[in-house]
Design a protein around this motif. Structure first.
Motif, PDB file in Angstrom:
ATOM      1  N   GLY A 184      -0.606  96.201 -29.823  1.00  0.00           N
ATOM      2  CA  GLY A 184      -0.762  97.641 -29.982  1.00  0.00           C
ATOM      3  C   GLY A 184      -2.178  98.141 -29.723  1.00  0.00           C
ATOM      4  N   LYS A 185      -3.017  97.251 -29.210  1.00  0.00           N
ATOM      5  CA  LYS A 185      -4.397  97.646 -28.935  1.00  0.00           C
ATOM      6  C   LYS A 185      -4.474  98.290 -27.561  1.00  0.00           C
ATOM      7  CE  LYS A 185      -9.068  95.794 -28.609  1.00  0.00           C
ATOM      8  NZ  LYS A 185      -9.907  94.576 -28.652  1.00  0.00           N
ATOM      9  N   ALA A 186      -5.239  99.406 -27.461  1.00  0.00           N
ATOM     10  CA  ALA A 186      -5.424 100.091 -26.187  1.00  0.00           C
ATOM     11  C   ALA A 186      -6.227  99.215 -25.251  1.00  0.00           C
ATOM     12  CB  ALA A 186      -6.134 101.422 -26.394  1.00  0.00           C
ATOM     13  N   VAL A 187      -5.644  98.973 -24.056  1.00  0.00           N
ATOM     14  CA  VAL A 187      -6.316  98.098 -23.087  1.00  0.00           C
ATOM     15  C   VAL A 187      -6.628  98.832 -21.788  1.00  0.00           C
ATOM     16  CG1 VAL A 187      -5.330  95.985 -24.055  1.00  0.00           C
ATOM     17  CG2 VAL A 187      -4.070  97.259 -22.296  1.00  0.00           C
ATOM     18  N   ALA A 188      -5.961  99.936 -21.536  1.00  0.00           N
ATOM     19  CA  ALA A 188      -6.204 100.678 -20.292  1.00  0.00           C
ATOM     20  C   ALA A 188      -5.737 102.131 -20.465  1.00  0.00           C
ATOM     21  CB  ALA A 188      -5.490 100.023 -19.119  1.00  0.00           C
ATOM     22  N   LEU A 189      -6.215 102.952 -19.504  1.00  0.00           N
ATOM     23  CA  LEU A 189      -5.833 104.373 -19.498  1.00  0.00           C
ATOM     24  C   LEU A 189      -5.349 104.742 -18.105  1.00  0.00           C
ATOM     25  CD1 LEU A 189      -8.927 105.878 -21.384  1.00  0.00           C
ATOM     26  CD2 LEU A 189      -6.678 105.399 -22.363  1.00  0.00           C
ATOM     27  N   ARG A 190      -4.196 105.375 -18.050  1.00  0.00           N
ATOM     28  CA  ARG A 190      -3.656 105.832 -16.778  1.00  0.00           C
ATOM     29  C   ARG A 190      -3.820 107.359 -16.696  1.00  0.00           C
ATOM     30  NH1 ARG A 190       2.008 102.433 -16.904  1.00  0.00           N
ATOM     31  NH2 ARG A 190       1.081 100.339 -16.628  1.00  0.00           N
ATOM     32  N   TRP A 191      -4.551 107.806 -15.661  1.00  0.00           N
ATOM     33  CA  TRP A 191      -4.908 109.218 -15.494  1.00  0.00           C
ATOM     34  C   TRP A 191      -4.121 109.826 -14.325  1.00  0.00           C
ATOM     35  CZ3 TRP A 191      -8.928 111.133 -18.701  1.00  0.00           C
ATOM     36  CH2 TRP A 191      -9.651 110.173 -19.399  1.00  0.00           C
ATOM     37  N   LEU A 192      -3.455 110.937 -14.620  1.00  0.00           N
ATOM     38  CA  LEU A 192      -2.833 111.741 -13.560  1.00  0.00           C
ATOM     39  C   LEU A 192      -3.766 112.928 -13.280  1.00  0.00           C
ATOM     40  CD1 LEU A 192      -0.546 112.645 -11.676  1.00  0.00           C
ATOM     41  CD2 LEU A 192       0.506 113.796 -13.638  1.00  0.00           C
ATOM     42  N   MET A 193      -4.203 113.015 -12.046  1.00  0.00           N
ATOM     43  CA  MET A 193      -5.209 114.032 -11.646  1.00  0.00           C
ATOM     44  C   MET A 193      -4.544 115.016 -10.686  1.00  0.00           C
ATOM     45  SD  MET A 193      -8.801 113.288  -9.738  1.00  0.00           S
ATOM     46  CE  MET A 193      -9.280 112.102 -10.973  1.00  0.00           C
ATOM     47  N   ARG A 194      -4.322 116.264 -11.132  1.00  0.00           N
ATOM     48  CA  ARG A 194      -3.628 117.266 -10.316  1.00  0.00           C
ATOM     49  C   ARG A 194      -4.571 118.436  -9.993  1.00  0.00           C
ATOM     50  NH1 ARG A 194       1.994 118.503 -12.497  1.00  0.00           N
ATOM     51  NH2 ARG A 194       2.292 116.472 -11.469  1.00  0.00           N
ATOM     52  N   ASP A 195      -4.691 118.716  -8.689  1.00  0.00           N
ATOM     53  CA  ASP A 195      -5.522 119.850  -8.238  1.00  0.00           C
ATOM     54  C   ASP A 195      -4.834 121.159  -8.639  1.00  0.00           C
ATOM     55  OD1 ASP A 195      -7.075 121.733  -6.999  1.00  0.00           O
ATOM     56  OD2 ASP A 195      -7.015 120.835  -5.007  1.00  0.00           O
ATOM     57  N   ILE A 196      -5.489 121.938  -9.477  1.00  0.00           N
ATOM     58  CA  ILE A 196      -4.892 123.205  -9.951  1.00  0.00           C
ATOM     59  C   ILE A 196      -5.656 124.427  -9.423  1.00  0.00           C
ATOM     60  CG2 ILE A 196      -3.917 122.178 -12.025  1.00  0.00           C
ATOM     61  CD1 ILE A 196      -6.309 123.325 -13.580  1.00  0.00           C
ATOM     62  N   THR A 197      -6.377 124.232  -8.323  1.00  0.00           N
ATOM     63  CA  THR A 197      -7.131 125.357  -7.745  1.00  0.00           C
ATOM     64  C   THR A 197      -6.194 126.500  -7.362  1.00  0.00           C
ATOM     65  OG1 THR A 197      -8.769 123.821  -6.867  1.00  0.00           O
ATOM     66  CG2 THR A 197      -8.740 126.032  -5.931  1.00  0.00           C
ATOM     67  N   LYS A 198      -5.101 126.137  -6.686  1.00  0.00           N
ATOM     68  CA  LYS A 198      -4.139 127.157  -6.274  1.00  0.00           C
ATOM     69  C   LYS A 198      -3.501 127.802  -7.492  1.00  0.00           C
ATOM     70  CE  LYS A 198      -0.191 127.883  -3.229  1.00  0.00           C
ATOM     71  NZ  LYS A 198       0.768 127.239  -2.279  1.00  0.00           N
ATOM     72  N   ARG A 199      -3.145 126.919  -8.478  1.00  0.00           N
ATOM     73  CA  ARG A 199      -2.538 127.458  -9.688  1.00  0.00           C
ATOM     74  C   ARG A 199      -3.486 128.411 -10.405  1.00  0.00           C
ATOM     75  NH1 ARG A 199      -1.231 123.529 -14.565  1.00  0.00           N
ATOM     76  NH2 ARG A 199      -3.252 124.295 -15.311  1.00  0.00           N
TER      77      ARG A 199
ATOM     78  N   SER B 233      -5.103 133.703 -11.811  1.00  0.00           N
ATOM     79  CA  SER B 233      -6.103 134.773 -11.774  1.00  0.00           C
ATOM     80  C   SER B 233      -5.524 136.035 -11.143  1.00  0.00           C
ATOM     81  CB  SER B 233      -7.332 134.307 -10.998  1.00  0.00           C
ATOM     82  OG  SER B 233      -8.278 135.332 -10.873  1.00  0.00           O
ATOM     83  N   GLU B 234      -4.758 135.801 -10.040  1.00  0.00           N
ATOM     84  CA  GLU B 234      -4.152 136.949  -9.384  1.00  0.00           C
ATOM     85  C   GLU B 234      -3.125 137.608 -10.297  1.00  0.00           C
ATOM     86  OE1 GLU B 234      -2.559 135.403  -5.805  1.00  0.00           O
ATOM     87  OE2 GLU B 234      -4.519 135.255  -4.777  1.00  0.00           O
ATOM     88  N   ARG B 235      -2.359 136.765 -11.018  1.00  0.00           N
ATOM     89  CA  ARG B 235      -1.375 137.306 -11.940  1.00  0.00           C
ATOM     90  C   ARG B 235      -2.054 138.095 -13.057  1.00  0.00           C
ATOM     91  NH1 ARG B 235       1.146 133.045 -12.638  1.00  0.00           N
ATOM     92  NH2 ARG B 235       0.239 132.302 -14.600  1.00  0.00           N
ATOM     93  N   GLU B 236      -3.152 137.526 -13.554  1.00  0.00           N
ATOM     94  CA  GLU B 236      -3.899 138.237 -14.591  1.00  0.00           C
ATOM     95  C   GLU B 236      -4.474 139.539 -14.051  1.00  0.00           C
ATOM     96  OE1 GLU B 236      -6.819 135.521 -15.945  1.00  0.00           O
ATOM     97  OE2 GLU B 236      -5.412 134.242 -17.042  1.00  0.00           O
ATOM     98  N   GLN B 237      -4.941 139.465 -12.780  1.00  0.00           N
ATOM     99  CA  GLN B 237      -5.505 140.678 -12.177  1.00  0.00           C
ATOM    100  C   GLN B 237      -4.424 141.727 -11.977  1.00  0.00           C
ATOM    101  OE1 GLN B 237      -8.796 141.236 -11.548  1.00  0.00           O
ATOM    102  NE2 GLN B 237      -8.120 143.323 -11.145  1.00  0.00           N
ATOM    103  N   LEU B 238      -3.230 141.255 -11.529  1.00  0.00           N
ATOM    104  CA  LEU B 238      -2.115 142.182 -11.371  1.00  0.00           C
ATOM    105  C   LEU B 238      -1.738 142.801 -12.702  1.00  0.00           C
ATOM    106  CD1 LEU B 238       0.185 140.260  -8.850  1.00  0.00           C
ATOM    107  CD2 LEU B 238      -1.073 142.376  -8.424  1.00  0.00           C
ATOM    108  N   PHE B 239      -1.723 141.956 -13.722  1.00  0.00           N
ATOM    109  CA  PHE B 239      -1.401 142.463 -15.054  1.00  0.00           C
ATOM    110  C   PHE B 239      -2.455 143.473 -15.512  1.00  0.00           C
ATOM    111  CE2 PHE B 239      -1.692 142.158 -19.722  1.00  0.00           C
ATOM    112  CZ  PHE B 239      -0.404 142.547 -20.048  1.00  0.00           C
ATOM    113  N   ALA B 240      -3.727 143.094 -15.262  1.00  0.00           N
ATOM    114  CA  ALA B 240      -4.812 144.017 -15.643  1.00  0.00           C
ATOM    115  C   ALA B 240      -4.710 145.321 -14.863  1.00  0.00           C
ATOM    116  CB  ALA B 240      -6.166 143.348 -15.402  1.00  0.00           C
ATOM    117  N   ASN B 241      -4.369 145.187 -13.552  1.00  0.00           N
ATOM    118  CA  ASN B 241      -4.219 146.390 -12.730  1.00  0.00           C
ATOM    119  C   ASN B 241      -3.061 147.253 -13.227  1.00  0.00           C
ATOM    120  OD1 ASN B 241      -6.338 145.544 -11.155  1.00  0.00           O
ATOM    121  ND2 ASN B 241      -5.050 144.721  -9.525  1.00  0.00           N
TER     122      ASN B 241
END
Length: 764
Positions: free
Chosen positions: A167-182, A187-195
């Protein structure tokens, strides 16, 4: 030992069993059967083992395929996958991860993942690693990833902890997802909402403004009373648009800021504002606030009132203290404009914390000011119309009085002369009174006609080079009889070296005569009038000053307006129609000059100053005199004149005047009689009235001209009428008359006109 080796051993064992069975064929059957049975079981086991071996082989192939598939998924996945130890040292990375980090895979292994985390998130990363020691799966963590030699971009990291059997932690598996578009979409959705929110707020605000302006229009249109309208304008803004509002209006073309209309949400603030305006009025030439806005016609927005602005506008410490009491936060000053005419200004002030005016508020204030300006103009026009009606009624009453007064004297003396025998002195006095009052009546009528011509723009000037000394002396001489009666001394100081002006002699003499008559009228007996003429730069300056009753400060701005009189009551001491000074101003302005009045107040006299531009010698216009110098006793000798007038008195008077100058006169009362006399007698001159029953003078002259169509010589014709407007003169000339004369008749002028008309016709 693998499955293949085990199968080989089974085969070997089976062969040995077969050999054993063969060697023991002679043994007892029971043992043989037992051995055969064992052999069969062994054979079955062998078959099962083969099947197991085949299944194991198939499983191995599946596992290999899955492993290969995982590797392909790992390497070609669009998201980055990284395996690190518990300290964040990279052990494995797929292609997407190497692309994100901009580092080749072989160089990436062994690098700390922290190297690629933005410095701002370093501490958060360490805290995250510590938490993962106790978690099997970390929540999504948005972080700014810093690739090698590239711009930082946003990624979402999801972490799974790998543990061993303990049960000892021996490794870490990282999922790296580009969220620039998201992020961009968020931001656009927030801007639309703000507008959308802004649009909703703007729509609500627009509706509020529309309702406010609609209510403003209703309130402003509800009254035409001037002060009520001004008060309504101020109260409309409070408290919707301002905590207090100040309306300043330009009245009588005077720019002052000491009579404002003030409205405030709190009585204390209103009292302070009112006291400020009374004690510290805004200078007309100030470079801030209402004075500046009124001059420029442009609105002024102070979103935030700074202490420096208050100090600049304060006259002293007490003034500054009062300004601080208002707690002013923001202010707008907008002009009241109607068709580019400046009516005044409106000040909107806010003292509420957080309420600061913006461009939107300024637009609303300007819209309100525009509607208010229209309402104020309507109220002013209504007040002016009421004032005009009042003045008209007063004027008509005064005209009736002024015309009846001399008529009363004239009729009274005429009846006395006719019914009584008077001595020569009394008769002379009576005739002088009749003549004086007739002249007065004629002057009143001429003033009324002049005003009519002024209104229609039909006064024409006969320009020539004029010596003002002669003009002024003639006016003084004409005024002398009136001034002598009141024992008023007229002193003149005329500089004969003053350059001449280009003007109409009769009109300029009318100007001076009107000013002198006005001075005589309002100067008490024993008073003094001074007339000065001097050169002022390139202008000739005429000054008429008196020691009379003076002019009040309230009436001074209206002194040159038509029909205006300082005292129009039935108890007034002086007569007149209130037209003389308005005629003076118009005639002076027609000569490109100016006139203004000054007085230190009632009982302290008045001074009128006229400035007329001088001319150069080369500008002189020579006007040839065409009048015949005649001796009236023989000017018309040998002429036969036909007089047509339906009034017996006028016909008799004209006949007498012409006969006294030597003419033979035939008088008739209608157009029909005139046409018959023209054919029968062929007179030398026709003198006809215009207004007559059945057919008028226009019809007569048209018929005469038609009958003369075949002749070269046409009879000279004079139109003699009580219709004295320019229109009548034009109509008479167009109809065929040569000259138009207005009644009352001046004998010398009538004789001169007829004589000149005959002379001109003889020269043709």
């Amino acid at each position: 030992m693998n499955v293949d080796d085990f199968s080989q051993q089974i085969e070997t064992l089976s062969s040995r069993v077969k050999g054993l069975l063969h060697s023991t064929a002679n043994e007892p059957d029971s043992q043989l059967e037992l051995t055969a049975e064992a052999f069969e079981e062994l054979k079955i086991t062998l078959e099962e083992l083969k099947i197991a071996s085949e299944e194991l082989q198939a499983t191995r192939m599946v596992v290999e395929k899955e492993r290969q598939r995982y590797r392909e998924l790992f390497d070609f996945a669009p998201d980055g996958y990284i395996v690190t130890d518990t300290n964040g040292i990279i052990l494995e990375a797929n292609r997407a991860a190497t692309t994100h980090l901009n580092v080749l895979q072989r160089f990436l292994i062994g690098k700390p993942l922290l190297t690629f985390i933005a410095r701002a998130d370093h501490q958060h990363f360490f805290n995250y690693l510590t938490q993962l020691q106790h978690l099997d799966r970390g929540g999504e963590w948005e972080v700014c990833l810093q690739p090698r030699e590239k711009i930082c971009f946003d990624v979402a990291l999801t972490v799974v902890t790998v543990r061993n059997e303990e049960g000892k932690a021996v490794a870490l598996r990282w999922l790296m997802r580009d969220i620039t578009k998201r992020k961009r979409l968020e931001s656009e959705r927030e801007q639309l909402f703000a507008n959308e929110q802004a649009a909703r707020i703007a729509a609500q605000e627009a509706q509020r403004r529309s309702n406010f302006l609609a209510e403003a229009s209703r309130v402003l249109a509800s009254s035409l009373d001037y002060r009520t309208t001004l008060t309504s304008v101020a109260q409309l803004a409070v408290p919707t648009l301002a905590d207090w509002c100040i309306v300043d209006v330009v009245e009588n073309n005077l720019t002052v800021f000491n009579n404002p209309v003030i409205a405030a949400s709190e009585p204390q603030k209103e009292a302070i504002v009112r006291e400020l305006r009374q004690r510290y009025p805004i200078p007309v030439d100030a470079d801030y606030g209402p004075a500046k806005v009124l001059r420029s016609g442009k609105s002024e927005l102070a979103t935030t009132i700074l202490e420096s602005s208050l100090q600049k506008s304060a006259s002293n410490q007490e003034h500054l203290f009062m300004l601080h009491q208002l707690q002013l936060k923001s202010q707008m000053t907008v002009p009241l404009l109607v068709r580019e005419r400046k009516l005044g200004t409106i000040v909107f002030a806010s003292a509420q914390p957080g309420r600061y005016y913006t461009i939107v508020d300024l637009a609303m204030a300007e819209e309100l000011a525009q509607r208010a300006a229209s309402a104020i103009e309507n109220a002013q026009l209504y007040r002016q119309a009421q004032e005009a009606n009042r003045i008209k009624d007063e004027f008509l009453a005064i005209v009736s009085h002024e015309l009846r007064t001399p008529l009363n004297s004239m009729l009274g003396w005429v009846q006395i002369i006719r019914n009584r025998k008077l001595d020569e002195a009394t008769t002379f006095k009576a005739l002088a009174t009749i003549e004086r009052n007739a002249q007065l009546q004629r002057k009143l009528i001429e003033d009324i006609l002049d005003v009519s011509r002024i209104i229609q723009g039909k006064i024409r000037l006969n320009l020539r080079k004029v010596d003002l000394v002669l003009v002024i002396n003639a006016a003084i001489e004409a005024t002398y009889p009136t001034s002598e009666i009141k024992d008023i001394q007229i002193e003149s100081n005329l500089d004969s070296s003053v350059d001449k002006v280009m003007g109409d002699v009769e009109r300029l003499q009318q100007v001076v005569w009107n000013l002198l008559s006005n001075a005589v009228k309002f100067t008490p007996s024993g008073g003094r009038i001074e007339v000065h003429l001097k050169q002022v730069n390139s202008n000739a300056q005429i000054t008429v000053s008196d020691t009379g009753k003076g002019i009040s400060a309230d009436f001074l701005p209206f002194i040159f307006e038509r029909f205006r009189q300082a005292d129009s009551t039935t108890t007034r001491a002086e007569g007149g129609l209130g037209l003389g000074l308005s005629i003076v101003r118009y005639i002076v302005e027609m000569h490109s000059g100016t006139v203004h009045a000054a007085s230190e107040g009632e009982g302290r006299g008045a001074t009128f100053t006229v400035l007329l531009p001088n001319i150069e010698l080369q500008q002189e216009q020579q006007i040839k005199e065409s009048e015949v110098k005649t001796n009236n006793l023989s000017a018309l000798r040998g002429l036969q004149i036909l007089v047509v007038d339906d009034s017996p008195d006028t016909r008799e008077l004209v006949t007498f005047i012409l006969q006294q100058s030597g003419a033979e006169v035939i008088s008739v009362s209608s157009v029909a009689e005139a046409l018959e006399a023209l054919v029968r007698l062929k007179p030398d001159v026709l003198v006809s009235d215009i207004g007559m029953p059945d057919e008028d003078g226009y019809a007569l002259i048209r018929k005469v001209r038609i009958s003369e169509a075949a002749r070269e010589k046409k009879i000279p014709a004079v139109a003699l009428t009580a219709f004295a407007r320019d229109e009548e003169s034009k109509l008479a000339l167009e109809a065929g008359f040569h000259v138009h004369l207005s009644k009352p008749i001046e004998p010398d002028k009538l004789v001169t006109v007829v004589a000149n008309l005959v002379k001109d016709s003889q020269q043709v």
